[in-house]
Design a protein around this motif. Structure first.
Motif, PDB file in Angstrom:
ATOM      1  N   PHE A 151      -7.689-107.305  36.046  1.00 12.89           N
ATOM      2  CA  PHE A 151      -8.586-106.316  36.648  1.00 12.89           C
ATOM      3  C   PHE A 151      -9.426-106.874  37.782  1.00 12.89           C
ATOM      4  O   PHE A 151     -10.503-106.381  38.075  1.00 12.89           O
ATOM      5  CB  PHE A 151      -9.465-105.644  35.586  1.00 12.89           C
ATOM      6  N   HIS A 152      -8.927-107.957  38.424  1.00 12.20           N
ATOM      7  CA  HIS A 152      -9.573-108.484  39.624  1.00 12.20           C
ATOM      8  C   HIS A 152      -9.029-107.730  40.830  1.00 12.20           C
ATOM      9  O   HIS A 152      -7.819-107.502  40.906  1.00 12.20           O
ATOM     10  CB  HIS A 152      -9.254-109.963  39.822  1.00 12.20           C
ATOM     11  N   PRO A 153      -9.878-107.387  41.784  1.00 15.35           N
ATOM     12  CA  PRO A 153      -9.338-106.867  43.044  1.00 15.35           C
ATOM     13  C   PRO A 153      -8.663-108.018  43.780  1.00 15.35           C
ATOM     14  O   PRO A 153      -9.191-109.118  43.858  1.00 15.35           O
ATOM     15  CB  PRO A 153     -10.580-106.370  43.791  1.00 15.35           C
ATOM     16  N   GLY A 206      -1.053-112.834  46.239  1.00 13.01           N
ATOM     17  CA  GLY A 206      -2.354-112.506  46.772  1.00 13.01           C
ATOM     18  C   GLY A 206      -3.412-113.465  46.307  1.00 13.01           C
ATOM     19  O   GLY A 206      -3.130-114.462  45.644  1.00 13.01           O
ATOM     20  N   VAL A 207      -4.655-113.119  46.639  1.00  6.90           N
ATOM     21  CA  VAL A 207      -5.794-113.942  46.255  1.00  6.90           C
ATOM     22  C   VAL A 207      -6.880-113.010  45.712  1.00  6.90           C
ATOM     23  O   VAL A 207      -7.134-111.947  46.253  1.00  6.90           O
ATOM     24  CB  VAL A 207      -6.298-114.781  47.455  1.00  6.90           C
ATOM     25  N   SER A 208      -7.474-113.437  44.582  1.00  7.14           N
ATOM     26  CA  SER A 208      -8.531-112.652  43.959  1.00  7.14           C
ATOM     27  C   SER A 208      -9.755-112.595  44.860  1.00  7.14           C
ATOM     28  O   SER A 208     -10.163-113.606  45.426  1.00  7.14           O
ATOM     29  CB  SER A 208      -8.921-113.271  42.618  1.00  7.14           C
ATOM     30  N   LEU A 209     -10.333-111.421  44.989  1.00  7.74           N
ATOM     31  CA  LEU A 209     -11.558-111.273  45.778  1.00  7.74           C
ATOM     32  C   LEU A 209     -12.799-111.603  44.954  1.00  7.74           C
ATOM     33  O   LEU A 209     -13.897-111.635  45.484  1.00  7.74           O
ATOM     34  CB  LEU A 209     -11.650-109.842  46.329  1.00  7.74           C
ATOM     35  N   ILE A 210     -12.612-111.931  43.659  1.00  6.56           N
ATOM     36  CA  ILE A 210     -13.736-112.318  42.796  1.00  6.56           C
ATOM     37  C   ILE A 210     -13.955-113.819  42.831  1.00  6.56           C
ATOM     38  O   ILE A 210     -15.053-114.302  43.112  1.00  6.56           O
ATOM     39  CB  ILE A 210     -13.490-111.863  41.339  1.00  6.56           C
ATOM     40  N   ASP A 211     -12.879-114.596  42.551  1.00  4.25           N
ATOM     41  CA  ASP A 211     -13.053-116.030  42.453  1.00  4.25           C
ATOM     42  C   ASP A 211     -12.070-116.844  43.292  1.00  4.25           C
ATOM     43  O   ASP A 211     -12.021-118.056  43.189  1.00  4.25           O
ATOM     44  CB  ASP A 211     -13.000-116.482  40.994  1.00  4.25           C
TER      45      ASP A 211
END
Length: 51
Positions: free
Chosen positions: A24-26, A42-47
């Motif tokens: 559930f990470h953007p 992709g890459v998580s926009l959280i961490d």
């Protein structure tokens, strides 16, 4: 008339789109490989971790 998305990428996710991973990470989509059966990268926009 709109096109029906293919079965491999039903949401028609493209590079640059923001989607949600299984945690559930953007995630910012950085690559789509439809030849290999739709592999999204992709890459998580959280961490900043990969999904």
């Amino acid at each position: 008339m709109s096109e029906t998305p293919g079965p491999g990428n039903p949401n028609d996710i493209q590079v640059g789109d923001i989607c949600e991973d299984c945690s559930f990470h953007p995630v910012l989509c950085t690559a789509v490989d439809e030849v290999a059966g739709v592999v999204l990268s992709g890459v998580s926009l959280i961490d900043g971790s990969p999904p």
